[in-house]
Scaffold this active site. Sequence first.
Site, short mmCIF file in Angstrom:
data_model
loop_
_atom_site.label_atom_id
_atom_site.label_comp_id
_atom_site.label_asym_id
_atom_site.label_seq_id
_atom_site.Cartn_x
_atom_site.Cartn_y
_atom_site.Cartn_z
N LYS A 1 0.82 -1.22 0.00
CA LYS A 1 0.00 0.00 0.00
C LYS A 1 0.86 1.27 0.00
O LYS A 1 2.07 1.22 0.25
CB LYS A 1 -0.93 -0.03 1.22
CG LYS A 1 -2.00 -1.13 1.14
CD LYS A 1 -3.05 -0.93 2.23
CE LYS A 1 -4.14 -1.99 2.15
NZ LYS A 1 -5.24 -1.72 3.12
N TYR B 1 -12.23 -2.48 -4.38
CA TYR B 1 -12.77 -2.67 -3.03
C TYR B 1 -14.29 -2.71 -3.01
O TYR B 1 -14.88 -2.45 -1.96
CB TYR B 1 -12.28 -1.55 -2.11
CG TYR B 1 -10.89 -1.76 -1.53
CD1 TYR B 1 -10.54 -2.94 -0.88
CD2 TYR B 1 -9.93 -0.74 -1.58
CE1 TYR B 1 -9.28 -3.12 -0.32
CE2 TYR B 1 -8.67 -0.90 -1.01
CZ TYR B 1 -8.35 -2.10 -0.37
OH TYR B 1 -7.11 -2.28 0.21
N PHE C 1 -16.30 2.88 6.32
CA PHE C 1 -14.94 3.32 6.02
C PHE C 1 -14.60 3.26 4.53
O PHE C 1 -13.45 3.45 4.15
CB PHE C 1 -13.92 2.51 6.83
CG PHE C 1 -14.03 1.01 6.64
CD1 PHE C 1 -13.44 0.37 5.56
CD2 PHE C 1 -14.73 0.24 7.56
CE1 PHE C 1 -13.53 -1.01 5.39
CE2 PHE C 1 -14.83 -1.15 7.41
CZ PHE C 1 -14.23 -1.77 6.32
N ARG D 1 -2.16 -14.75 3.78
CA ARG D 1 -2.89 -14.04 4.85
C ARG D 1 -2.16 -14.20 6.19
O ARG D 1 -2.13 -13.29 6.99
CB ARG D 1 -4.32 -14.55 4.95
CG ARG D 1 -5.12 -14.41 3.65
CD ARG D 1 -5.73 -13.07 3.44
NE ARG D 1 -6.79 -12.80 4.39
CZ ARG D 1 -7.47 -11.66 4.42
NH1 ARG D 1 -7.20 -10.69 3.55
NH2 ARG D 1 -8.42 -11.46 5.30
N THR E 1 -5.84 -7.46 10.25
CA THR E 1 -6.16 -6.21 9.54
C THR E 1 -5.70 -4.97 10.30
O THR E 1 -5.13 -4.05 9.70
CB THR E 1 -7.69 -6.12 9.31
OG1 THR E 1 -8.09 -7.25 8.53
CG2 THR E 1 -8.07 -4.85 8.58
N ARG F 1 2.32 -6.91 8.83
CA ARG F 1 1.69 -5.77 9.52
C ARG F 1 2.19 -5.67 10.97
O ARG F 1 2.37 -4.57 11.49
CB ARG F 1 0.16 -5.93 9.49
CG ARG F 1 -0.44 -5.68 8.11
CD ARG F 1 -1.90 -6.04 8.10
NE ARG F 1 -2.56 -5.74 6.83
CZ ARG F 1 -3.65 -6.36 6.41
NH1 ARG F 1 -4.21 -7.31 7.15
NH2 ARG F 1 -4.19 -6.03 5.25
N ASN G 1 -2.40 0.08 6.55
CA ASN G 1 -1.96 -1.18 7.17
C ASN G 1 -0.99 -1.95 6.27
O ASN G 1 -1.01 -3.17 6.20
CB ASN G 1 -3.17 -2.03 7.60
CG ASN G 1 -4.03 -2.47 6.44
OD1 ASN G 1 -3.82 -2.03 5.31
ND2 ASN G 1 -4.98 -3.34 6.70
N HIS H 1 -2.22 -5.27 1.33
CA HIS H 1 -3.50 -5.96 1.13
C HIS H 1 -3.20 -7.33 0.53
O HIS H 1 -2.27 -7.46 -0.28
CB HIS H 1 -4.38 -5.17 0.14
CG HIS H 1 -5.54 -5.97 -0.36
ND1 HIS H 1 -6.74 -6.03 0.32
CD2 HIS H 1 -5.67 -6.78 -1.44
CE1 HIS H 1 -7.56 -6.85 -0.33
NE2 HIS H 1 -6.93 -7.30 -1.42
N GLU I 1 -9.68 -9.32 -8.15
CA GLU I 1 -8.69 -8.27 -7.89
C GLU I 1 -7.60 -8.28 -8.96
O GLU I 1 -7.14 -7.21 -9.40
CB GLU I 1 -8.10 -8.46 -6.49
CG GLU I 1 -9.14 -8.18 -5.41
CD GLU I 1 -8.70 -8.57 -4.01
OE1 GLU I 1 -9.52 -8.43 -3.09
OE2 GLU I 1 -7.55 -9.01 -3.82
P1 CMP Z 1 -7.35 -4.66 3.28
O1 CMP Z 1 -6.72 -5.97 3.52
O2 CMP Z 1 -6.83 -3.81 2.18
O3 CMP Z 1 -8.91 -4.92 3.00
C1 CMP Z 1 -9.90 -3.99 3.33
C2 CMP Z 1 -9.36 -2.82 4.07
O4 CMP Z 1 -10.33 -2.06 4.75
C3 CMP Z 1 -8.44 -3.28 5.17
O5 CMP Z 1 -7.26 -3.81 4.63
C4 CMP Z 1 -8.25 -2.00 5.96
O6 CMP Z 1 -7.24 -1.17 5.40
C5 CMP Z 1 -9.62 -1.34 5.74
N1 CMP Z 1 -10.42 -1.34 6.95
C6 CMP Z 1 -10.94 -2.39 7.59
N2 CMP Z 1 -11.62 -1.98 8.68
C7 CMP Z 1 -11.51 -0.64 8.71
C8 CMP Z 1 -11.99 0.37 9.58
N3 CMP Z 1 -12.73 0.05 10.65
N4 CMP Z 1 -11.68 1.64 9.31
C9 CMP Z 1 -10.94 1.95 8.22
N5 CMP Z 1 -10.45 1.04 7.35
C10 CMP Z 1 -10.75 -0.24 7.59
#
Ligand code: CMP
Length: 133
Positions: free
Chosen positions: A10, A50, A58, A86, A92, A103, A113, A116, A127
């Site tokens: 990211k 997404y 969010f 994963r 996450t 992470r 984070n 992805h 994707e």
């Molecule tokens: P990712 O693995 O890219 O998949 C979905 C993304 O949503 C996740 O990582 C986070 O970056 C984001 N995400 C999940 N929960 C929240 C949250 N509560 N607030 C903001 N971003 C979120």
Amino acid sequence: MTEQTLFIVKPDAVARKLVGQIISRFESKGFKILKLKMFTFTKAQAEEFYSVHNTKPFFGELVSFIASGPVVAAVIEGNNAVATTRLLVGATKSFEAAPGSIRGDFGLGISDNIIHASDSKESFEKEARVVFQ
Ligand code: CMP
């Protein structure tokens, strides 16, 4: 079973010059890199990528963050690729992710984070189509 999956380094991790260390973890684990691409998401491409989250509160933040700067996307191949990736990536919320995971070792954020990874074969196929056409 040999599978393919996708990960995206990211914008926060690209800006922090972590690309090499992150890709190295997948190579060290034994995965083969099939595709690698640096690019910046358009807003429309991020919304499509997404789309499974488009009803979440969010969603706007998620789309604007992933499109905020260059990312590095990879398609990798190896045994049990989806689930094992994963595990390497970690939880996450980076501040809860186990030390030793990507992470857990590199981040503290939620939107920011670090990385992805596709959560299923179906997500990978969708994707990879959005990112690599
Ligand atoms: P990712 O693995 O890219 O998949 C979905 C993304 O949503 C996740 O990582 C986070 O970056 C984001 N995400 C999940 N929960 C929240 C949250 N509560 N607030 C903001 N971003 C979120």
